[in-house]
Scaffold this motif. Structure first.
Motif, PDB file in Angstrom:
ATOM      1  N   ALA A  75      -3.861  15.653  20.883  1.00 37.01           N
ATOM      2  CA  ALA A  75      -4.230  14.286  21.245  1.00 37.01           C
ATOM      3  C   ALA A  75      -5.559  14.259  21.989  1.00 37.01           C
ATOM      4  O   ALA A  75      -6.437  13.441  21.682  1.00 37.01           O
ATOM      5  N   VAL A  76      -5.719  15.127  22.978  1.00 33.74           N
ATOM      6  CA  VAL A  76      -6.962  15.154  23.754  1.00 33.74           C
ATOM      7  C   VAL A  76      -8.145  15.477  22.854  1.00 33.74           C
ATOM      8  O   VAL A  76      -9.204  14.827  22.922  1.00 33.74           O
ATOM      9  N   THR A  77      -7.983  16.459  21.981  1.00 34.50           N
ATOM     10  CA  THR A  77      -9.085  16.860  21.109  1.00 34.50           C
ATOM     11  C   THR A  77      -9.469  15.741  20.145  1.00 34.50           C
ATOM     12  O   THR A  77     -10.654  15.427  19.966  1.00 34.50           O
ATOM     13  N   ALA A  78      -8.474  15.121  19.512  1.00 33.22           N
ATOM     14  CA  ALA A  78      -8.766  14.077  18.528  1.00 33.22           C
ATOM     15  C   ALA A  78      -9.444  12.877  19.178  1.00 33.22           C
ATOM     16  O   ALA A  78     -10.437  12.345  18.653  1.00 33.22           O
ATOM     17  N   LEU A  79      -8.941  12.422  20.308  1.00 32.99           N
ATOM     18  CA  LEU A  79      -9.543  11.265  20.959  1.00 32.99           C
ATOM     19  C   LEU A  79     -10.914  11.595  21.520  1.00 32.99           C
ATOM     20  O   LEU A  79     -11.803  10.734  21.572  1.00 32.99           O
ATOM     21  N   ALA A  80     -11.120  12.844  21.937  1.00 33.36           N
ATOM     22  CA  ALA A  80     -12.448  13.243  22.397  1.00 33.36           C
ATOM     23  C   ALA A  80     -13.451  13.202  21.258  1.00 33.36           C
ATOM     24  O   ALA A  80     -14.577  12.709  21.415  1.00 33.36           O
ATOM     25  N   VAL A  81     -13.059  13.701  20.112  1.00 31.80           N
ATOM     26  CA  VAL A  81     -13.946  13.664  18.939  1.00 31.80           C
ATOM     27  C   VAL A  81     -14.258  12.232  18.553  1.00 31.80           C
ATOM     28  O   VAL A  81     -15.391  11.887  18.202  1.00 31.80           O
ATOM     29  N   ALA A  82     -13.242  11.363  18.633  1.00 42.01           N
ATOM     30  CA  ALA A  82     -13.454   9.968  18.255  1.00 42.01           C
ATOM     31  C   ALA A  82     -14.402   9.256  19.210  1.00 42.01           C
ATOM     32  O   ALA A  82     -15.292   8.513  18.781  1.00 42.01           O
ATOM     33  N   LEU A  83     -14.252   9.481  20.497  1.00 44.06           N
ATOM     34  CA  LEU A  83     -15.018   8.738  21.487  1.00 44.06           C
ATOM     35  C   LEU A  83     -16.377   9.356  21.779  1.00 44.06           C
ATOM     36  O   LEU A  83     -17.232   8.711  22.385  1.00 44.06           O
ATOM     37  N   LEU A  84     -16.583  10.589  21.375  1.00 41.16           N
ATOM     38  CA  LEU A  84     -17.860  11.247  21.634  1.00 41.16           C
ATOM     39  C   LEU A  84     -18.590  11.550  20.330  1.00 41.16           C
ATOM     40  O   LEU A  84     -19.357  12.487  20.249  1.00 41.16           O
ATOM     41  N   SER A  85     -18.318  10.760  19.292  1.00 42.58           N
ATOM     42  CA  SER A  85     -18.917  11.027  17.983  1.00 42.58           C
ATOM     43  C   SER A  85     -20.365  10.576  17.904  1.00 42.58           C
ATOM     44  O   SER A  85     -21.046  10.863  16.935  1.00 42.58           O
ATOM     45  N   THR A  86     -20.829   9.849  18.920  1.00 42.39           N
ATOM     46  CA  THR A  86     -22.226   9.422  18.934  1.00 42.39           C
ATOM     47  C   THR A  86     -22.975  10.170  20.021  1.00 42.39           C
ATOM     48  O   THR A  86     -22.384  10.702  20.962  1.00 42.39           O
ATOM     49  N   GLY A  87     -24.275  10.198  19.930  1.00 37.64           N
ATOM     50  CA  GLY A  87     -25.089  10.872  20.927  1.00 37.64           C
ATOM     51  C   GLY A  87     -25.134  12.371  20.687  1.00 37.64           C
ATOM     52  O   GLY A  87     -25.084  12.847  19.552  1.00 37.64           O
ATOM     53  N   ASP A  88     -25.252  13.117  21.775  1.00 42.72           N
ATOM     54  CA  ASP A  88     -25.353  14.573  21.702  1.00 42.72           C
ATOM     55  C   ASP A  88     -23.971  15.161  21.448  1.00 42.72           C
ATOM     56  O   ASP A  88     -23.128  15.234  22.345  1.00 42.72           O
ATOM     57  N   LYS A  89     -23.725  15.597  20.222  1.00 40.65           N
ATOM     58  CA  LYS A  89     -22.391  16.074  19.845  1.00 40.65           C
ATOM     59  C   LYS A  89     -22.045  17.413  20.474  1.00 40.65           C
ATOM     60  O   LYS A  89     -20.882  17.800  20.486  1.00 40.65           O
ATOM     61  N   SER A  90     -23.041  18.126  20.981  1.00 44.93           N
ATOM     62  CA  SER A  90     -22.718  19.407  21.599  1.00 44.93           C
ATOM     63  C   SER A  90     -21.864  19.227  22.851  1.00 44.93           C
ATOM     64  O   SER A  90     -21.188  20.157  23.292  1.00 44.93           O
ATOM     65  N   LEU A  91     -21.889  18.030  23.424  1.00 43.42           N
ATOM     66  CA  LEU A  91     -21.080  17.772  24.609  1.00 43.42           C
ATOM     67  C   LEU A  91     -19.596  17.659  24.285  1.00 43.42           C
ATOM     68  O   LEU A  91     -18.766  17.599  25.182  1.00 43.42           O
ATOM     69  N   VAL A  92     -19.260  17.604  23.002  1.00 45.81           N
ATOM     70  CA  VAL A  92     -17.855  17.544  22.606  1.00 45.81           C
ATOM     71  C   VAL A  92     -17.207  18.929  22.671  1.00 45.81           C
ATOM     72  O   VAL A  92     -15.982  19.054  22.707  1.00 45.81           O
ATOM     73  N   LEU A  93     -18.019  19.968  22.681  1.00 46.06           N
ATOM     74  CA  LEU A  93     -17.508  21.342  22.554  1.00 46.06           C
ATOM     75  C   LEU A  93     -16.355  21.677  23.495  1.00 46.06           C
ATOM     76  O   LEU A  93     -15.320  22.175  23.043  1.00 46.06           O
ATOM     77  N   PRO A  94     -16.472  21.442  24.809  1.00 45.07           N
ATOM     78  CA  PRO A  94     -15.352  21.856  25.672  1.00 45.07           C
ATOM     79  C   PRO A  94     -14.063  21.117  25.383  1.00 45.07           C
ATOM     80  O   PRO A  94     -12.974  21.660  25.556  1.00 45.07           O
ATOM     81  N   TRP A  95     -14.167  19.866  24.928  1.00 48.85           N
ATOM     82  CA  TRP A  95     -12.968  19.080  24.671  1.00 48.85           C
ATOM     83  C   TRP A  95     -12.329  19.434  23.335  1.00 48.85           C
ATOM     84  O   TRP A  95     -11.207  19.003  23.066  1.00 48.85           O
ATOM     85  N   VAL A  96     -13.050  20.182  22.516  1.00 53.36           N
ATOM     86  CA  VAL A  96     -12.474  20.698  21.268  1.00 53.36           C
ATOM     87  C   VAL A  96     -11.955  22.114  21.469  1.00 53.36           C
ATOM     88  O   VAL A  96     -10.841  22.452  21.075  1.00 53.36           O
ATOM     89  N   ILE A  97     -12.756  22.952  22.119  1.00 56.90           N
ATOM     90  CA  ILE A  97     -12.415  24.371  22.244  1.00 56.90           C
ATOM     91  C   ILE A  97     -11.272  24.596  23.232  1.00 56.90           C
ATOM     92  O   ILE A  97     -10.329  25.325  22.948  1.00 56.90           O
ATOM     93  N   VAL A  98     -11.331  23.949  24.406  1.00 56.28           N
ATOM     94  CA  VAL A  98     -10.325  24.228  25.441  1.00 56.28           C
ATOM     95  C   VAL A  98      -8.951  23.692  25.063  1.00 56.28           C
ATOM     96  O   VAL A  98      -7.995  24.465  24.925  1.00 56.28           O
ATOM     97  N   PRO A  99      -8.778  22.366  24.864  1.00 54.40           N
ATOM     98  CA  PRO A  99      -7.426  21.905  24.524  1.00 54.40           C
ATOM     99  C   PRO A  99      -7.034  22.217  23.086  1.00 54.40           C
ATOM    100  O   PRO A  99      -5.939  22.742  22.834  1.00 54.40           O
ATOM    101  N   GLY A 100      -7.932  21.899  22.136  1.00 53.35           N
ATOM    102  CA  GLY A 100      -7.573  22.090  20.730  1.00 53.35           C
ATOM    103  C   GLY A 100      -7.457  23.532  20.325  1.00 53.35           C
ATOM    104  O   GLY A 100      -6.608  23.898  19.509  1.00 53.35           O
ATOM    105  N   GLY A 101      -8.315  24.408  20.889  1.00 53.38           N
ATOM    106  CA  GLY A 101      -8.282  25.807  20.521  1.00 53.38           C
ATOM    107  C   GLY A 101      -7.434  26.662  21.423  1.00 53.38           C
ATOM    108  O   GLY A 101      -6.406  27.205  21.014  1.00 53.38           O
TER     109      GLY A 101
END
Length: 917
Positions: free
Chosen positions: A436-462
């Motif tokens: 849930a955290v990873t999916a909503l992070a990807v959805a809400l941070l899909s604009t701008g600098d996408k590299s800032l999404v990395l911790p919210w994908v790697i830590v909870p999702g991975g």
């Protein structure tokens, strides 16, 4: 970690190792302060930092091995202290941190550890006087370190105070080490004999001792923000080492909480760990030119919702938990207001820091004194009331079919969630939450600098989802563990390459191939989810759409900008619902939120009454062992844990059951069944048939994971196998063993000798969890004695003893016991025989036993003493064939305890044996 216990009963090794870490860490800091020139930090800061990191790792290992709340809560935070200080000094040595930033980098950590060590000094007064004194001296050194940040001349005073824990710690280490060599008398150095008599008013305050460490570590990042708000520090970026290690520490506390069957705090600390690690990434992004701060955007939408859920559920815990989760919800809500300079964020940080300080102090003091000295309040809503509340407003019908996915705590009646000796509670909620955290992070941070999404994908999702999958695997939940692990790999690998901008142009074809493989695998997950529940079916279907989006993005296909937003939001909402349902069901012990019924229900077995199913009994409970024993006595076949892998067993005195076990297993001729006993005395009347050398070898080798293949003989006929004896062993030999497993031997004591085969169809891998027994043979077995994961994944060692009298041993299989160990045992026995002229032999070669029995023939005609030997022998010298259809008359009284009462009990036990088969 986290269990209460007298310090005198704790292992000395970890205690010495932990205090050695205190000595070395204090010594390094003292030497550093004596020699440090604040204007030239680089030359020795790098070396000092490296040494401190190594000390932190060693002390972390010591803290994890201890079971004392006070020692664990001291050594684990100190490992974070040494590690963080080491990281800061390494960054100073590399010129990443300037000497002027030392106050910003060190003040938050020193302030928190001043409070922690002072709390532990007070808590250690009663039980751990010397530990409390060490903690008190460490708090003084922290005070002087804080003063030295403002007045550099005070570093000399800090060094002096740091030398005091060195001296006291050395006394502790030397005293404990020397005490190991003093075995007589009550000789003990002062301060080391810290055991105490348990008082009647003492109580177990907390079942999960890791909570003190978890809440203590939560103070580190909060203190950074609070000090920044008050102006005590000028920049939060230099304090990131404290935040990183605090996040990792809380992830450890989350895992330990699941191990302590504390699902609520396991979920809470996993979310807070994700938040702190994500915030840290946003802070350190400044060092490589990033100006955007992504975490507040995410926290405003995802973490507020999650902590509101935690706030509502914490009403079942205590008042302190309610206030803590409310303050945390307010904190994450204040993040997106006006940035780090916001007054709302500052006030929320101070509130959260205050409740964390209070809760940490209360837990440490109450657990140290084993009574409630600092109140935390009772839960306003008991779990029974929560169940009643949801039962009144339940929107979904209860599922009355397979209840395996419903009950978590009433485990003796379930087929899926029974723990046995499994080490963890169900962590499915953790897997749903990370998705849930990873999916909503990807959805809400899909604009701008996408590299800032990395911790919210790697830590909870991975990372966190992989932990959830590992816990599910340890519980034998094949489907959930596989799905979580593959999903974690998907987020970890694909998220990393996408949001770090690794692939461009033609490189997208290779990434697309990987995304396509995940897409195909998820189709298999969808197919399997139809027999799990509707929630998993919906989740896997939506994730298939996510995989399609990943594939299209990798191939460079343009889609609607809202497509990814909608897909991720739907997936996140589904995962949030599954998280809430599983967490609530786990906390309440029954289904209060429905996950849906499976579309297809697999049959529970053939040849039984409707609805009977396979009995899942808990090996931790005597009643569970008795359940399986009753099934075996009634002619059933059951799965059983051993000292190696799980096995399928049947009572020898039920030939039909032995034959059924053989045919259920579809046993290959080259893998015959064997016989297990619980004590060698059960073979005593047939001792002459084995010979003195083999008998002594069996005595030395058992109980163990060594199966001995011996010659087939008339002794086998006395086990009541009847016509099923052809399924045991080969026409020339048979394997027999006494397992080195308390549960297994106790079960054999209750049932008698058993016929054994591995609990898997021939040609398949060994079965290492009770859930795998039901998965492979569940429709054909009557019960499974559930003991969680097997202690070993390797089968027993099978030794050929058919030519042992000729000095020849062979090996059909070298398993967990190495060949050299078996040969050492045999050489020892053989030397005793040859060196002492066959010490155990009489003039005619008979063996003299302690009670005067030779050659299995009693010196009197009474059958009472013979019953206690394990095999009835009223006419041992007569025609053995007349006993082919009789059951083995097995008693559970050892030969060494031949009292009149025990013999009478043995006769009663014998008369209760069913002799009709």
């Amino acid at each position: 970690m986290g269990r209460t216990g007298d310090i005198s009963t704790l292992p000395v090794g970890p205690r010495v190792q932990g205090m050695t870490g205190v000595v070395l860490g204090s010594l390094v800091l003292a030497a550093h302060n004596f020699s440090l020139d604040l204007t030239v930090a680089a030359p020795n800061s790098l070396v000092t930092g490296t040494v401190l990191v190594i000390i932190g790792i060693l002390q972390f290992a010591a803290g994890c091995r201890l079971l004392s709340p006070t020692l664990t809560t001291l050594y684990l935070p100190l490992s974070v202290l040494w590690g963080s200080l080491g990281a800061v000094k390494i960054l100073e040595g590399l010129d990443i941190f300037s000497p002027d930033a030392r106050k910003d980098a060190l003040l938050p950590g020193y302030a928190v550890f001043l409070f922690i060590t002072l709390s532990l000094a007070i808590a250690g007064v009663k039980q751990h006087t010397l530990i409390g004194l060490v903690s008190f001296l460490l708090s003084f050194s922290m005070t002087m370190e804080i003063v030295a940040l403002f007045y550099p001349a005070a570093r000399w005073g800090a060094a002096c105070y740091q030398a005091l824990p060195v001296l006291l710690g050395l006394y502790y280490v030397i005293g404990l080490s020397v005490s190991q060599y003093i075995k007589t008398g009550d000789v003990s150095l002062p301060g080391l004999s810290e055991g105490h008599m348990k008082n009647e008013d003492e109580e177990q305050i907390i079942e999960n001792g890791a909570l003190v460490f978890g809440y203590a570590m939560n103070m580190l990042p909060i203190c950074v923000l609070a000090l920044f708000f008050t102006g005590a520090i000028n920049d939060v970026h230099h304090a990131t080492p404290w935040m990183v290690l605090a996040g990792l520490a809380q992830l450890l506390v989350s895992i330990v909480s699941f191990r302590r069957d504390d699902m609520f705090h396991g979920a809470v600390f996993s979310v807070s760990a994700t938040l702190w690690l994500g915030l840290t990434y946003g802070f350190i992004s400044k060092f490589w030119g990033k100006t955007e701060l992504a975490p507040p955007v995410l926290a405003s939408s995802v973490f507020v919702l999650i902590f509101v859920i935690f706030f509502l559920l914490s009403f079942t815990q205590n008042i302190a938990d309610v206030i803590y989760n409310l303050c945390f919800a307010l904190f994450v809500l204040s993040l997106p207001t006006t940035g780090l300079n916001s007054i709302y964020l500052g006030v929320a940080s101070i509130l959260l820091l205050t409740i964390s300080l209070y809760y940490t102090f209360a837990l440490s003091l109450n657990s140290g004194f084993k009574r409630t000295l600092v109140p935390v309040g009772r839960g306003p809503l008991p779990e029974d009331s929560l169940r009643e509340l949801f039962s009144r407003c339940r929107c979904f019908p209860r599922y009355h079919g397979d209840q395996s996915a419903i009950s978590v705590r009433a485990q003796a009646s379930t087929t899926d969630n029974i723990l046995g000796y499994s080490k963890y509670a169900s962590a499915d909620s953790l897997g749903y939450l990370s998705n849930a955290v990873t999916a909503l992070a990807v959805a809400l941070l899909s604009t701008g600098d996408k590299s800032l999404v990395l911790p919210w994908v790697i830590v909870p999702g991975g990372v966190i989802q992989f932990v959830a999958g590992s816990i599910s695997f340890s519980r034998g939940k094949t489907f959930e563990s596989t799905a979580f692990m593959v999903y974690s790999m998907m987020w970890l690998l694909w998220g990393s390459v996408r949001y770090s901008g690794v692939y461009r142009g033609s490189e997208g074809l290779g990434v697309g191939a990987g995304a396509a493989s995940f897409l195909l695998f998820n189709l298999f997950v969808i197919f399997l989810s139809v027999v799990i529940n509707k929630a998993w079916l919906v989740l896997s279907v939506v994730f298939e759409v996510v995989c399609v989006q990943f594939l299209l993005d990798a191939l460079g296909v343009q889609t609607s900008p809202y497509f990814e937003l909608v897909v991720m939001c739907v997936f996140g909402v589904v995962c949030v619902y599954c998280f809430c349902a599983h967490l609530l069901n786990g906390m309440c012990g029954e289904e209060v939120m429905s996950l849906g019924t499976p579309l297809l229900t697999l049959g529970m077995g053939r040849g039984r009454d409707a609805g009977q199913g396979c009995v899942m009994a808990d090996a931790r409970k005597a009643n569970g062992v008795k359940q399986i024993a009753d099934l075996l006595k009634d002619g059933g076949i059951c799965g059983m844990p051993t000292d190696t892998v799980y096995v399928l067993v049947a009572a020898c005195n039920h030939p039909a059951a032995v034959e059924r076990a053989y045919r259920t297993k579809k046993q290959a001729e080259e893998r015959p069944m064997s016989i297990w006993i619980s004590q060698l005395s059960q073979l005593e009347p047939a001792r002459e048939e084995f010979g003195p050398l083999l008998w002594d070898f069996m005595k030395e080798a058992w109980p163990s994971s060594i199966s001995l293949v011996i010659k087939r003989g008339p002794w086998l006929d006395r086990f009541g196998l009847g016509g099923s004896a052809r399924y045991i062993g080969t026409p020339e030999s048979i394997a027999i063993r006494i397992p080195d497993c308390t549960v297994a031997t106790h079960l054999i004591d209750l049932v008698g000798p058993i016929a054994v085969t591995s609990a898997n169809p021939s040609g398949e891998a060994d079965t290492t969890h009770h859930s795998q027994v039901t998965a492979k043979l569940g429709e054909n077995v009557d019960g499974v004695l559930c003991d969680g994961p097997s202690p070993e994944n390797i089968a027993s060692t099978v030794v050929n003893c058919t030519k042992i009298d000729e000095g020849d041993l062979g090996f059909f299989r070298v398993g967990i016991v190495p060949k050299s160990r078996v040969l050492d045992i045999f050489d020892s026995v053989r030397r005793r025989h040859h060196g002492n002229g066959m010490r155990t032999s009489l003039q005619n070669g008979d063996v003299q036993r302690q009670n005067g029995v030779a050659n299995g023939t009693l010196p009197h005609t009474s059958t009472t003493a013979d019953v206690t030997l394990g095999i009835a022998n009223t006419a041992f010298a007569g025609d053995d064939n007349q006993y082919t259809d009789l059951p083995p008359e097995v008693a559970v009284v050892p030969v060494e305890d031949q009292t009149a009462g025990s013999r009478a009990s043995s006769i009663a036990n014998l008369l209760s044996v069913d002799t009709k088969l």
